[in-house]
Write an enzyme that holds these catalytic residues in place. Structure first.
Site: not given
Ligand code: TYM
Length: 331
Positions: A110, A194, A197
């Site tokens: 991230k 994966k 969102k």
């Protein structure tokens, strides 16, 4: 059996969340004492517009209820309404080691290339996640595979805290991960990534809010290969996209991949894709209908979240007080 799990109220609920976590939460409600929360304190670890976050919390609460979370059976709340979460996180942050957090792969993913610019909150949020579950002595934490490392960290923190304080205060929780595709639903456009969102293209995921036509279109355009389907799971190896689509079908129908393949062996995606789209539409369209109704009643959603938070605060208090006492703080 105490079940605790959370979801970040960012954007929409997608098929990965549903198969990896939410529909399994729904099934556990009849077997265990369950607490489910909207991890809004996690959502602020990256820049997010305040009014969007406020709206997302209600929207996600409505999506969870529409998916089958029953606020009369389970405690449903926003974790910012229970200050014991960040309070315990501070104490646990003094047990967790920098080295443990440095190993967290999700932070690496991230924060991207510019780690110096990531927030401190993004780095330490696995500690808050540990507090989220240890506060309620969770025995089982139903999550997708991507959260496994965080729950293992919570176990390490619980064991280290108990050891150093000479107490048995915390229960070391177990990650409870679904089988097959439910553990990790992949992007419809790239079987190596994966479903998430944060992916820029909406065609990579199926959202709870997608209408029937859009679901059909997304499945039709999902990446596949020209080969026919085999009659057993082992022969799907090396065909990531095919494996993902068959796995999704198996998870929806609650059957094994081999059982699904028995119906489609020798057939191509021209046969399989419409059947998958049908199965998805049958599962999602009633949930979407309920979501559309529930999201209108903001006062009722707020009432449910207030009631859940009051219950969670009462449950959390004794553990928090014991943790304060165990480290020598006044409480
Ligand atoms: P979040 O909001 O990213 O995801 C919510 C749940 O959905 C699962 N999931 C998936 N499962 C299978 N395939 C996928 N493609 C997929 N994408 C998401 C996640 O594994 C998760 O179970 N840090 C957590 C929220 C959290 C939490 C907690 C979870 C905060 N505190 C305490 C458990 C316990 C998160 O960001 O999940």
């Amino acid at each position: 059996m105490r079940v605790v799990s959370g979801i970040q109220p960012t954007g929409n609920l997608h098929l990965g969340n549903l198969l990896g976590a939410i529909l399994r939460w729904v099934r556990m409600q009849d077997e265990a004492d369950c607490l489910f929360f909207l991890a809004d304190l996690h959502a602020i670890t990256v820049p997010i517009d305040p009014s969007e976050l406020r709206a997302n919390v209600r929207e996600m609460a409505a999506a969870l209820i529409a998916s089958g979370i029953d606020p009369n059976k389970s405690t449903l709340f926003a974790h910012s309404d229970v200050p014991a979460h960040p309070e315990l996180a501070w104490i646990l942050g003094c047990t967790a080691k920098m080295g443990w957090l440095n190993r967290m792969t999700q932070f690496k993913a991230k924060s991207g290339k510019n780690k110096e610019n990531a927030s401190v909150g993004l780095f330490t949020y696995p500690v808050l996640q540990a507090a989220d579950v240890l506060l309620y002595n969770a025995t089982h934490v139903p999550v997708g595979d991507d959260q496994k490392q965080h729950i293992e960290l919570a176990r390490d923190i619980a064991e280290a805290f108990n050891h150093h304080s000479g107490t048995e205060l915390f229960t070391a929780p177990l990650p409870y991960i679904g089988g097959g595709a439910a553990a990790r639903v992949m992007s419809l456009r790239n079987g190596a990534e994966k479903m998430s969102k944060s992916a820029t293209s909406d065609m990579t995921r199926i959202n709870l809010t997608d209408d029937d036509d859009l679901i059909l279109q997304k499945i039709r355009k999902a990446k596949t290969d020209p080969e026919a389907l085999p009659d057993n799971e082992a022969d799907l190896e090396g065909r990531a996209e095919a494996k993902n689509l068959v796995g999704i079908m198996a998870a929806i129908q609650d059957r094994s991949v081999d059982a699904v393949l028995a119906d489609y062996a020798g057939k191509g995606f021209g046969d399989f894709k419409p059947a998958l789209a049908d199965a998805l539409i049958s599962m999602l369209s009633p949930l979407r209908g309920r979501l559309m109704e529930l999201r209108e009643d903001k006062a009722e959603l707020d009432r449910i979240l207030d009631e859940g938070a009051a219950k969670a605060r009462t449950l959390a208090q004794p553990t928090l007080a014991a943790a304060y006492r165990a480290v020598g703080l006044r409480r």
